[in-house]
Scaffold this active site. Structure first.
Site, PDB file in Angstrom:
ATOM      1  N   ASP A 135      11.947  26.795 -35.828  1.00 38.27           N
ATOM      2  CA  ASP A 135      12.821  26.008 -34.975  1.00 38.27           C
ATOM      3  C   ASP A 135      12.142  24.708 -34.550  1.00 38.27           C
ATOM      4  O   ASP A 135      10.977  24.705 -34.141  1.00 38.27           O
ATOM      5  CB  ASP A 135      13.174  26.833 -33.729  1.00 38.27           C
ATOM      6  CG  ASP A 135      14.094  26.106 -32.773  1.00 38.27           C
ATOM      7  OD1 ASP A 135      15.296  26.006 -33.078  1.00 38.27           O
ATOM      8  OD2 ASP A 135      13.607  25.632 -31.725  1.00 38.27           O
TER       9      ASP A 135
ATOM     10  N   GLU B  71      13.544  23.739 -39.587  1.00 31.31           N
ATOM     11  CA  GLU B  71      14.654  22.956 -39.066  1.00 31.31           C
ATOM     12  C   GLU B  71      14.237  21.487 -39.104  1.00 31.31           C
ATOM     13  O   GLU B  71      13.447  21.032 -38.279  1.00 31.31           O
ATOM     14  CB  GLU B  71      14.993  23.386 -37.644  1.00 31.31           C
ATOM     15  CG  GLU B  71      16.203  22.678 -37.066  1.00 31.31           C
ATOM     16  CD  GLU B  71      16.487  23.073 -35.629  1.00 31.31           C
ATOM     17  OE1 GLU B  71      17.679  23.080 -35.254  1.00 31.31           O
ATOM     18  OE2 GLU B  71      15.536  23.362 -34.881  1.00 31.31           O
TER      19      GLU B  71
END
Length: 581
Positions: A224, A278
């Site tokens: 993330d 990401e």
């Protein structure tokens, strides 16, 4: 609808560039061939009636996921969390959130997946923690605390924050802490302080934590906000232009590749893992540096140009099918000759694809969901299906800001309507379409009052259309969206060209039809998708002839696929070799 442009009338058989040596069956990787299913646990299946999805609920649905044909489950953050940002604010990286279950439940999940020949990847939030994490509680205790340098602290300037950084969620990216009088940096919510990756002790702790989960059977990680780890030198002020595109600025820290290569050496090297980053804000031309195998960073990244098409930040804009095709072409080449790609249209941070790209009305819902499934699964790259996408779940209705749970939506409201900058009607119109809450409504298992998700009161509203759109209903219908997904997944697994073959957009200028080929050695397939709700008279580019229908959303045969495409018709077709044309 207009006819295909004559400038794209030539598409000779097998004259496209071959896939590079790194991306052919000679260099097979399980994570290139897999189809991944993302589970947002909180909204997937509740086993104990508290209204919140949990790990035992997920375990109870493993047979369903196996029947879908997916090989990998991506689990949203399962760690102990105050849930300010629904689990992306982690309080303890080595403890399962009690709302989701126990460590024994996690181990049972891994065992259940392994027994079915499936794998698990988990979310790692490496850029920030919760402000309730033990490290941060120590860090804020005093300027001399040994954990002070685990986070980024600065003195204020002229009675305000250290610089003009803005949070991705709105407002200043700095929060003053009264205990020590300094400000800490938070790219996201103020309850999510950014870690200081300059500190070797931070990196050591994070690497040990990742090894902890690998030792419990995890086969990879979704990383993330991973490209935000490195901060700009001296934390300089941003220009006005930079403040308009924060995500593009925050990924330009000078040490991001140093950190990722260090992570690879210390954690990933020697293990055949799926590591997907990401890459929000990373342009296509800078992507190879993150994913080329020889560099030793990640196996693939998520770009957001497709799912954010028609958006400027949170505001909705017009877009066209030609715009979409341009992004498809750009993304296909973004990984360079050694890298690999992802293919996705939905996740926990973006609205439902049928509502954004398709037609959620009763007439268009099924056909457009199948068209989008065809684009998702037949592109080059590892496909990621988000829970409920396989049954065509749609956006939900919002009548006012009180209907939103999303901290990002509420922040946007406070920074626009709240200060009199924009009208409530104007902001609500865009937020209703793009809010992350659209993807977080409970999974629609059946048509009962609580959609088969829980026996209690669900943590978030169930979409009223669950009576018409649900798993139970579609299981019984051979022509359903769900069963079309199953057929597409099986088709992809059957043909190496649909995994490793090159991608070529053979009609880039057509205003409503997406037409691309997948080519590997002596196999070539055509993927056709009519991306509108009207019939389309379509002539194939010169040199292409359909020989066989592999799958068609309308059950068309080879002889009647063209020249008339039905609304939202989509399919995959084997092309005839030149001698047969």
């Amino acid at each position: 609808m207009s006819q295909p442009s004559s400038s794209n009338s030539s598409a000779p058989f097998l004259t496209t560039l071959r896939a590079s040596e790194a991306n052919t069956p000679d260099r097979r990787r399980w994570w290139k061939e897999a189809v991944v299913y993302q589970v947002y646990t909180r909204s997937f299946c509740d086993s104990d009636g508290d209204g919140i999805g949990d790990l035992p609920g997920l375990i109870s649905r493993l047979d369903y996921l196996q029947s879908l044909g997916v090989q990998v489950i991506w689990l949203a953050p399962h760690y102990d969390s105050p849930n300010v940002d629904n689990g992306y604010d982690i309080r303890d990286y080595r403890k399962v959130d009690p709302l989701q279950g126990t460590m024994k439940d996690f181990d049972r999940l891994v065992e259940g997946l392994n027994a079915r020949g499936m794998k698990l990847i988990v979310d790692i939030v490496a850029n920030h923690t919760s402000d309730q994490h033990a490290w941060f509680r120590q860090s804020r205790a005093s300027r001399e605390n040994p954990y002070r340098d685990f986070y980024i602290w600065r003195d204020g300037r002229d009675g305000g924050p250290p610089n003009n950084y803005l949070s991705i969620f709105g407002g200043s990216a700095w929060q003053k802490d009264e205990t020590t009088g300094q400000y800490y940096l938070h790219y996201f919510a103020r309850e999510q302080p950014d870690l200081n990756w300059e500190n070797p002790a931070v990196r050591k702790e994070m690497y040990e934590m990742m090894r902890f989960w690998m030792d419990r059977g995890v086969a990879g990680f979704r990383l993330d906000a991973i490209c935000f780890l490195s901060k700009l030198p001296d934390l300089r002020d941003l220009t006005l232009a930079e403040m308009e595109s924060l995500e593009h600025v925050y990924v330009t820290g000078p040490k991001v590749h140093d950190y990722l290569q260090d992570m690879h050496r210390e954690v990933f090297a020697g293990r055949d893992l799926l590591t997907v980053g990401e890459a929000f804000g990373v342009p296509f031309d800078e992507t190879p540096a993150f994913v080329e195998e020889s560099r030793g960073e990640m196996t693939m990244v998520f770009h957001f140009e497709i799912v954010r098409l028609g958006r400027h930040d949170w505001q909705v804009q017009d877009w066209t099918i030609k715009d979409l095709k341009a992004v498809l072409r750009g993304e296909d080449t973004s990984s360079g000759p050694e890298g690999w790609l992802t293919s996705f249209l939905e996740n926990h941070d973006n609205p439902r694809s049928v509502s954004w790209f398709g037609d959620p009305s009763p007439k268009g819902h099924g056909p457009s969901a199948k068209a989008l499934a065809t684009m998702l699964l037949m592109r080059r790259g590892t496909p990621y299906i988000y829970q409920g996408q396989e049954i065509g779940m749609t956006n939900i209705r919002f009548d006012g800001i009180e209907d939103f749970e999303d901290i990002n939506a509420r922040g946007i409201w406070d920074n626009t309507v709240g200060i009199g900058k924009m009208s409530a009607k104007e902001v609500l119109s865009s937020l209703s379409k793009i809010s992350r809450d659209n993807a977080r409504t409970p999974m629609q298992w059946d048509g009962t009052s609580r959609a088969g998700f829980t026996t209690g009161v669900p943590w978030f509203r169930i979409n009223p259309n669950h009576t018409d759109i649900n798993v139970a209903q579609q299981e019984a219908d051979p022509g359903s969206i769900l069963n079309y997904y199953r057929r597409l997944i099986e088709l992809r697994a059957t043909h190496q060209a649909l995994i490793y073959g090159t991608f070529e957009d053979v009609d880039p200028d057509h205003p409503s039809v997406i037409a691309f080929t997948r080519t590997l050695e002596d196999e070539q397939f055509l993927v056709l998708i009519n991306m509108c709700g009207e019939k389309e008279h379509y002539i194939l580019p010169h040199g292409l002839k359909i020989a066989e229908v592999l799958i068609d959303s309308t059950s068309a045969q080879a002889a009647d696929v063209l020249p008339e495409l039905m609304p939202w018709q989509a399919g995959v077709y084997r092309l005839a070799p030149p001698a047969d044309i």
